[in-house]
Write an enzyme that holds these catalytic residues in place. Structure first.
Site, PDB file in Angstrom:
ATOM      1  N   THR A  72       0.858  -1.183   0.000  1.00 27.46           N
ATOM      2  CA  THR A  72       0.000   0.000   0.000  1.00 27.46           C
ATOM      3  C   THR A  72       0.893   1.232   0.000  1.00 27.46           C
ATOM      4  O   THR A  72       1.554   1.539   0.992  1.00 27.46           O
ATOM      5  CB  THR A  72      -0.923  -0.001   1.226  1.00 27.46           C
ATOM      6  OG1 THR A  72      -1.704  -1.196   1.215  1.00 27.46           O
ATOM      7  CG2 THR A  72      -1.858   1.202   1.209  1.00 27.46           C
ATOM      8  N   LYS A 117      -6.660   1.368  -3.756  1.00 25.88           N
ATOM      9  CA  LYS A 117      -6.362   0.731  -2.465  1.00 25.88           C
ATOM     10  C   LYS A 117      -6.404   1.754  -1.332  1.00 25.88           C
ATOM     11  O   LYS A 117      -6.913   1.457  -0.237  1.00 25.88           O
ATOM     12  CB  LYS A 117      -4.989   0.059  -2.521  1.00 25.88           C
ATOM     13  CG  LYS A 117      -4.536  -0.569  -1.183  1.00 25.88           C
ATOM     14  CD  LYS A 117      -5.467  -1.695  -0.726  1.00 25.88           C
ATOM     15  CE  LYS A 117      -5.132  -2.219   0.663  1.00 25.88           C
ATOM     16  NZ  LYS A 117      -3.845  -2.935   0.737  1.00 25.88           N
ATOM     17  N   LYS A 159      -0.070   4.514   9.026  1.00 22.82           N
ATOM     18  CA  LYS A 159       0.527   4.716   7.696  1.00 22.82           C
ATOM     19  C   LYS A 159      -0.543   4.865   6.618  1.00 22.82           C
ATOM     20  O   LYS A 159      -0.525   5.821   5.829  1.00 22.82           O
ATOM     21  CB  LYS A 159       1.435   3.543   7.336  1.00 22.82           C
ATOM     22  CG  LYS A 159       1.948   3.576   5.891  1.00 22.82           C
ATOM     23  CD  LYS A 159       2.677   2.309   5.509  1.00 22.82           C
ATOM     24  CE  LYS A 159       1.776   1.116   5.283  1.00 22.82           C
ATOM     25  NZ  LYS A 159       1.189   1.074   3.911  1.00 22.82           N
TER      26      LYS A 159
END
Length: 304
Positions: A102, A178, A246
């Protein structure tokens, strides 16, 4: 197209998702290699039937048709491909690199440009589904890239994915899809934690609250999966709090670049950041519930 047994793939990053993806490639009959710094993961993959598993790719780089990267972030992707291991320089020209971490769209584009300097092909292909779906070869892949990249990776995609979404040819589109997905995932966990915390404050047994929600309209996949950990008092990380710090950071950065407000995602980001700051960053992401004061949470029952 080669026979499956003649097709060689290396999976770099043998965490819960990476190990499952590698095992699925083995089960599909692909000649599968694994790379990780964890000796236990390497030995486990050897036992599962890997052709070879090592801390470096050097011994088998020139045999590979494809590389799948399932590491935590863009820093790790860049370090592996272009840093001291110099993976990109060791691969045959024409090898396809599936980047499934990701990362931001801009990072994906930068990586693709650097891979092209080595005559390597990239598929921007983040994945979702968790460890169980990875092990079952049933992940969801949201990918962008050239027809050539999809064609070269067909044996791998067939092995690891239940669904493959072709978002377009432009590198970065897969990464963006994503990131938007992670917005929902993070908000669902944060909302589930808030609901369960309120139940705890109201002296509702959390196992009953969980049972009600999972059999009613307020349920979500993330609530059902993650709040089970709260009920069990088990915060062994399947995906850690810091992962969502994150990922929701990427969400807010994406929104900032588009001058677009995200009130729910921003709140969820602050909740996960608070949990990390309180010392829960390495625990399961459901540990975001621990930011709420004045409640008593279930404790893990020790096996007899």
């Amino acid at each position: 197209m080669k026979k499956t047994s003649d097709y060689a793939v290396a999976v770099i990053g043998l965490g819960s998702m990476g190990f499952g993806a590698a095992a699925s490639c083995i089960n599909a009959g692909l000649t599968t290699y694994g790379v990780d710094i964890n000796p236990q993961a390497l030995e486990k993959l050897r036992q599962a039937g890997a052709a070879q598993a090592d801390t470096r790719i050097d011994a088998f780089a020139d045999k590979l048709d494809a590389v799948v990267l399932l590491v935590v972030n863009a820093t790790q992707v860049n370090g592996i491909l272009f840093g001291e291991p110099q993976v990109a320089a060791k691969l045959k020209p024409g090898t396809v690199v599936m980047v499934s971490s990701t990362i931001s769209a801009q990072d994906a584009k930068n990586i693709e440009q650097r891979l092209a300097e080595h005559q390597l092909v990239m598929l921007d292909a983040p994945v979702s589904g968790g460890a169980a779906k990875a092990a079952a070869g049933d992940m969801t892949v949201m990918a962008s890239g050239s027809d050539l990249a999809f064609e070269k990776l067909k044996p791998v995609l067939d092995a690891v994915a239940g669904k493959v979404y072709r978002i377009g040819e432009e590198i970065g589109l897969g990464a963006t899809v994503k990131i938007i997905h992670q917005l929902l995932a993070g908000v669902h966990i944060a909302a589930g934690a808030e609901a369960m915390a309120l139940a705890a404050r109201a002296d509702i047994p959390l196992d009953i609250m969980y049972d009600v929600v999972t059999n009613a309209a307020g349920n979500s996949w993330m609530f059902e999966n993650r709040m089970r950990h709260v009920v069990d008092g088990d915060y062994t990380p399947k995906s850690a709090v810091d992962i969502f710090v994150k990922d929701l950071g990427l969400v807010t950065d994406t929104a900032k670049s588009l001058h677009f407000p995200l009130p729910l995602a921003s709140t969820a980001f602050n909740m996960f950041t608070a949990a990390s700051n309180a010392g829960f960053g390495k625990e399961d992401d459901s540990a975001v519930i621990k930011i709420f004061n004045g409640i008593t949470l279930p404790e893990k029952k020790e096996a007899p």
